[in-house]
Write a protein that holds these residues in place. Structure first.
Motif, PDB file in Angstrom:
ATOM      1  N   UNK A  75       0.837  -1.193   0.000  1.00 35.79           N
ATOM      2  CA  UNK A  75       0.000   0.000   0.000  1.00 35.79           C
ATOM      3  C   UNK A  75       0.873   1.244   0.000  1.00 35.79           C
ATOM      4  N   UNK A  76       0.249   2.397   0.167  1.00 31.76           N
ATOM      5  CA  UNK A  76       0.963   3.671   0.093  1.00 31.76           C
ATOM      6  C   UNK A  76       0.617   4.510   1.325  1.00 31.76           C
ATOM      7  N   UNK A  77       1.596   5.303   1.833  1.00 30.95           N
ATOM      8  CA  UNK A  77       2.915   5.608   1.268  1.00 30.95           C
ATOM      9  C   UNK A  77       4.012   4.759   1.919  1.00 30.95           C
ATOM     10  N   UNK A  78       4.546   3.777   1.246  1.00 31.29           N
ATOM     11  CA  UNK A  78       5.673   3.005   1.753  1.00 31.29           C
ATOM     12  C   UNK A  78       6.953   3.802   1.570  1.00 31.29           C
ATOM     13  N   UNK A  79       7.834   3.750   2.539  1.00 32.20           N
ATOM     14  CA  UNK A  79       9.037   4.580   2.542  1.00 32.20           C
ATOM     15  C   UNK A  79       9.904   4.353   1.318  1.00 32.20           C
ATOM     16  N   UNK A  80       9.861   3.151   0.733  1.00 31.90           N
ATOM     17  CA  UNK A  80      10.741   2.861  -0.405  1.00 31.90           C
ATOM     18  C   UNK A  80      10.203   3.412  -1.719  1.00 31.90           C
ATOM     19  N   UNK A  81       8.976   3.948  -1.722  1.00 37.64           N
ATOM     20  CA  UNK A  81       8.390   4.367  -2.988  1.00 37.64           C
ATOM     21  C   UNK A  81       7.815   5.759  -3.002  1.00 37.64           C
ATOM     22  N   UNK A  82       8.297   6.629  -2.109  1.00 29.57           N
ATOM     23  CA  UNK A  82       7.773   7.996  -2.046  1.00 29.57           C
ATOM     24  C   UNK A  82       8.924   8.985  -2.175  1.00 29.57           C
ATOM     25  N   UNK A  83       8.557  10.250  -2.387  1.00 26.96           N
ATOM     26  CA  UNK A  83       9.545  11.288  -2.645  1.00 26.96           C
ATOM     27  C   UNK A  83       9.136  12.570  -1.929  1.00 26.96           C
ATOM     28  N   UNK A  84       9.983  13.570  -2.047  1.00 19.62           N
ATOM     29  CA  UNK A  84       9.641  14.894  -1.539  1.00 19.62           C
ATOM     30  C   UNK A  84       9.392  14.930  -0.047  1.00 19.62           C
ATOM     31  N   UNK A  85       8.386  15.700   0.346  1.00 20.74           N
ATOM     32  CA  UNK A  85       8.120  15.922   1.767  1.00 20.74           C
ATOM     33  C   UNK A  85       7.738  14.633   2.485  1.00 20.74           C
ATOM     34  N   UNK A  89       9.727  13.075   5.578  1.00 20.32           N
ATOM     35  CA  UNK A  89       9.092  12.821   6.870  1.00 20.32           C
ATOM     36  C   UNK A  89       9.297  11.370   7.305  1.00 20.32           C
ATOM     37  N   UNK A  90       9.123  10.425   6.378  1.00 17.76           N
ATOM     38  CA  UNK A  90       9.269   9.023   6.753  1.00 17.76           C
ATOM     39  C   UNK A  90      10.721   8.690   7.088  1.00 17.76           C
ATOM     40  N   UNK A 226       0.533  16.579  21.318  1.00 14.77           N
ATOM     41  CA  UNK A 226      -0.825  16.069  21.255  1.00 14.77           C
ATOM     42  C   UNK A 226      -1.211  15.452  19.930  1.00 14.77           C
ATOM     43  N   UNK A 227      -0.300  15.457  18.957  1.00 10.48           N
ATOM     44  CA  UNK A 227      -0.588  14.888  17.642  1.00 10.48           C
ATOM     45  C   UNK A 227       0.288  13.659  17.411  1.00 10.48           C
ATOM     46  N   UNK A 228      -0.239  12.698  16.671  1.00 14.28           N
ATOM     47  CA  UNK A 228       0.543  11.544  16.244  1.00 14.28           C
ATOM     48  C   UNK A 228       0.324  11.335  14.751  1.00 14.28           C
ATOM     49  N   UNK A 229       1.255  10.614  14.132  1.00 13.26           N
ATOM     50  CA  UNK A 229       1.047  10.211  12.743  1.00 13.26           C
ATOM     51  C   UNK A 229      -0.079   9.185  12.695  1.00 13.26           C
ATOM     52  N   UNK A 230      -0.874   9.232  11.630  1.00 17.00           N
ATOM     53  CA  UNK A 230      -1.979   8.292  11.475  1.00 17.00           C
ATOM     54  C   UNK A 230      -1.438   6.891  11.239  1.00 17.00           C
ATOM     55  N   UNK A 231      -2.118   5.899  11.789  1.00 20.04           N
ATOM     56  CA  UNK A 231      -1.655   4.523  11.608  1.00 20.04           C
ATOM     57  C   UNK A 231      -1.674   4.126  10.137  1.00 20.04           C
ATOM     58  N   UNK A 232      -2.665   4.634   9.384  1.00 14.79           N
ATOM     59  CA  UNK A 232      -2.726   4.306   7.954  1.00 14.79           C
ATOM     60  C   UNK A 232      -1.501   4.831   7.213  1.00 14.79           C
ATOM     61  N   UNK A 233      -0.929   5.887   7.751  1.00 15.93           N
ATOM     62  CA  UNK A 233       0.249   6.516   7.144  1.00 15.93           C
ATOM     63  C   UNK A 233       1.505   5.698   7.414  1.00 15.93           C
ATOM     64  N   UNK A 234       1.607   5.119   8.599  1.00 11.21           N
ATOM     65  CA  UNK A 234       2.839   4.404   8.938  1.00 11.21           C
ATOM     66  C   UNK A 234       2.767   2.909   8.641  1.00 11.21           C
ATOM     67  N   UNK A 235       1.561   2.356   8.452  1.00 14.34           N
ATOM     68  CA  UNK A 235       1.480   0.908   8.218  1.00 14.34           C
ATOM     69  C   UNK A 235       2.292   0.442   7.004  1.00 14.34           C
ATOM     70  N   UNK A 236       2.245   1.125   5.848  1.00 15.48           N
ATOM     71  CA  UNK A 236       3.058   0.628   4.728  1.00 15.48           C
ATOM     72  C   UNK A 236       4.537   0.520   5.064  1.00 15.48           C
ATOM     73  N   UNK A 237       5.058   1.447   5.877  1.00  8.28           N
ATOM     74  CA  UNK A 237       6.458   1.366   6.270  1.00  8.28           C
ATOM     75  C   UNK A 237       6.677   0.267   7.301  1.00  8.28           C
ATOM     76  N   UNK A 238       5.702  -0.002   8.150  1.00  5.68           N
ATOM     77  CA  UNK A 238       5.793  -1.163   9.039  1.00  5.68           C
ATOM     78  C   UNK A 238       5.933  -2.437   8.210  1.00  5.68           C
ATOM     79  N   UNK A 239       5.156  -2.548   7.127  1.00  2.00           N
ATOM     80  CA  UNK A 239       5.259  -3.739   6.272  1.00  2.00           C
ATOM     81  C   UNK A 239       6.627  -3.822   5.607  1.00  2.00           C
ATOM     82  N   UNK A 240       7.161  -2.661   5.195  1.00  2.00           N
ATOM     83  CA  UNK A 240       8.510  -2.652   4.610  1.00  2.00           C
ATOM     84  C   UNK A 240       9.503  -3.245   5.608  1.00  2.00           C
TER      85      UNK A 240
END
Length: 406
Positions: A75-85, A89-90, A226-240
């Motif tokens: 899925x997206x955004x996996x750390x190995x397949x994204x660019x820019x900001x 961040x990842x 008081x803010x965290x990254x969304x789990x949907x955002x970090x899950x692809x990198x967890x899979x990586x």
């Protein structure tokens, strides 16, 4: 003479089975005839030499892209397949714990007891299958504990990365770019569902009560109060991580052992002098790169590479395992040689998407093999059993039977 597409008609007959069983003959011919070529079964251009892989990986005219099978798996955004900001961040999310000084502060306390525990389970037996009983378990248990997954058994972690690997490398496509084996993604889907079932409650807890685990840090570090990254955002990198980062040290250790067994005098040198282990491991990673052909780039504008004109938006798979056998760079590259001049290799990639865990992975392999050789200095390969390597995207021995006198 310029190589024409007609010259490369033999590529039409290359199958995924060919590549998974033994990619080297295909890639040796590619390096010789067409260092950048379109491979129909992969539906992509492939870079096969060290020069072209490095050029594409570091070119400002390319950016990262995940392979279609990889995107279907992670899925997206996996750390190995994204660019820019998003990439910044990842990378900023995962890198602080992986800096050498930081790793040095905890890696020995993390990995050495794990390695020792697994050695103790078989050292008095006189025989073991080291991929399943040592190399993979040490790798997955070390990273699992670092991530905060102490509640997940090593066997389950191994099952997850094998299932994700099957899915990630299910890359065969037809002439329309459609996957020829859609069912091949089922193991990865099963693994992701199980991972979420385990990790979701942990994320719930760490969101409210941060702990010193990698995933907890990923949720909180660099975020406003008081803010965290969304789990949907970090899950692809967890899979990586649960695939590549768990697979690489284990298979790097196993391949290094197979290489040393092919040179008994060099194995003896390393056992007698553990300070040679980093060099032995580096050669093992070059000889059989665990992440063999699993990353890609995409052109951002029309570009010419190795005499091939590529339109904007053309993906190129970087076959680092092939690059590390490039006869233009290495003498007798198919041979393991501890004393090879220490030239840089591409097992960890290149450019701004080079593996973030290079130092960590090397320390896991070093500590694991230190413990193994200290406990069993008379280790020998069981020559009654063969050693079969498997994989095109990720590659390593499927088993390694060893014996010793007790």
């Amino acid at each position: 003479m310029t190589t024409t597409q007609q010259d490369l008609s033999w590529l039409d007959d290359v199958t995924m089975s060919d590549l998974e069983r033994n990619p080297y003959p295909t890639y040796e011919r590619l390096r010789r005839e067409a260092p950048l070529a379109f491979v129909p079964v992969l539906g992509s251009y492939v870079a096969s030499t060290a020069e072209v892989c490095r050029e594409v990986a570091t070119s400002p005219d390319f950016e990262a892209v995940i392979t279609p099978a990889g995107g279907r798996t992670f899925g997206h955004p996996a750390i190995i397949g994204v660019n820019g900001d998003i990439h910044a961040d990842l990378r900023g999310m995962v890198e602080p714990q992986l800096q050498p000084a930081e790793v040095d502060s905890w890696v020995d306390d993390l990995v050495r007891p794990i390695a020792r525990r697994y050695v103790e389970q078989f050292e008095d037996r006189g025989r073991a299958e080291l991929v399943a009983e040592f190399c993979e378990p040490v790798s997955v248990r070390s990273l699992g504990d670092l991530l905060g997954l102490q509640s997940v058994s090593s066997d389950k972690l191994r099952e997850w990365f094998h299932k994700l690997s099957v899915s990630f490398t299910n890359a065969a496509v037809d002439e329309n770019g459609e996957f020829t084996n859609p069912e091949g993604f089922t193991p990865g889907d099963e693994a992701r569902a199980e991972i979420q079932e385990v990790v979701d409650p942990l994320i719930d807890r760490w969101t409210e009560h941060p702990e010193n685990t990698a995933i907890s840090h990923w949720l909180h570090d660099g975020m406003p109060p008081g803010k965290t990254r969304a789990r949907e955002y970090i899950y692809p990198t967890i899979y990586v991580y649960l695939l590549g980062a768990m697979q690489e040290p284990g298979h790097g250790m196993a391949s290094t052992l197979v290489g040393l067994f092919s040179r008994p005098e060099q194995l003896e040198e390393v056992v007698d002098d553990p300070s040679l282990l980093p060099r032995a491991i580096s050669e093992g990673m070059r000889w059989t790169s665990p992440i063999w052909s699993a990353t890609a780039r995409i052109s951002t504008k029309p570009v010419t590479i190795a005499g091939v004109d590529l339109p904007a938006g053309t993906p190129v798979i970087l076959s680092y395992g092939s690059a590390n056998h490039d006869t233009g760079k290495y003498d007798a590259p198919t041979e393991y040689d501890l004393h090879r001049p220490p030239l840089p290799h591409l097992a960890f990639g290149a450019g701004n998407h080079a593996c973030a865990g290079i130092y960590y992975a090397n320390q896991v392999m070093r500590i694991g093999l230190e413990e193994l050789f200290e406990a069993i200095p008379n280790l020998e390969r069981d020559t009654g059993e063969g050693v079969e390597f498997w994989g095109w995207g990720f590659r390593g021995p499927t088993s390694l039977h060893c014996t010793w006198e007790v």
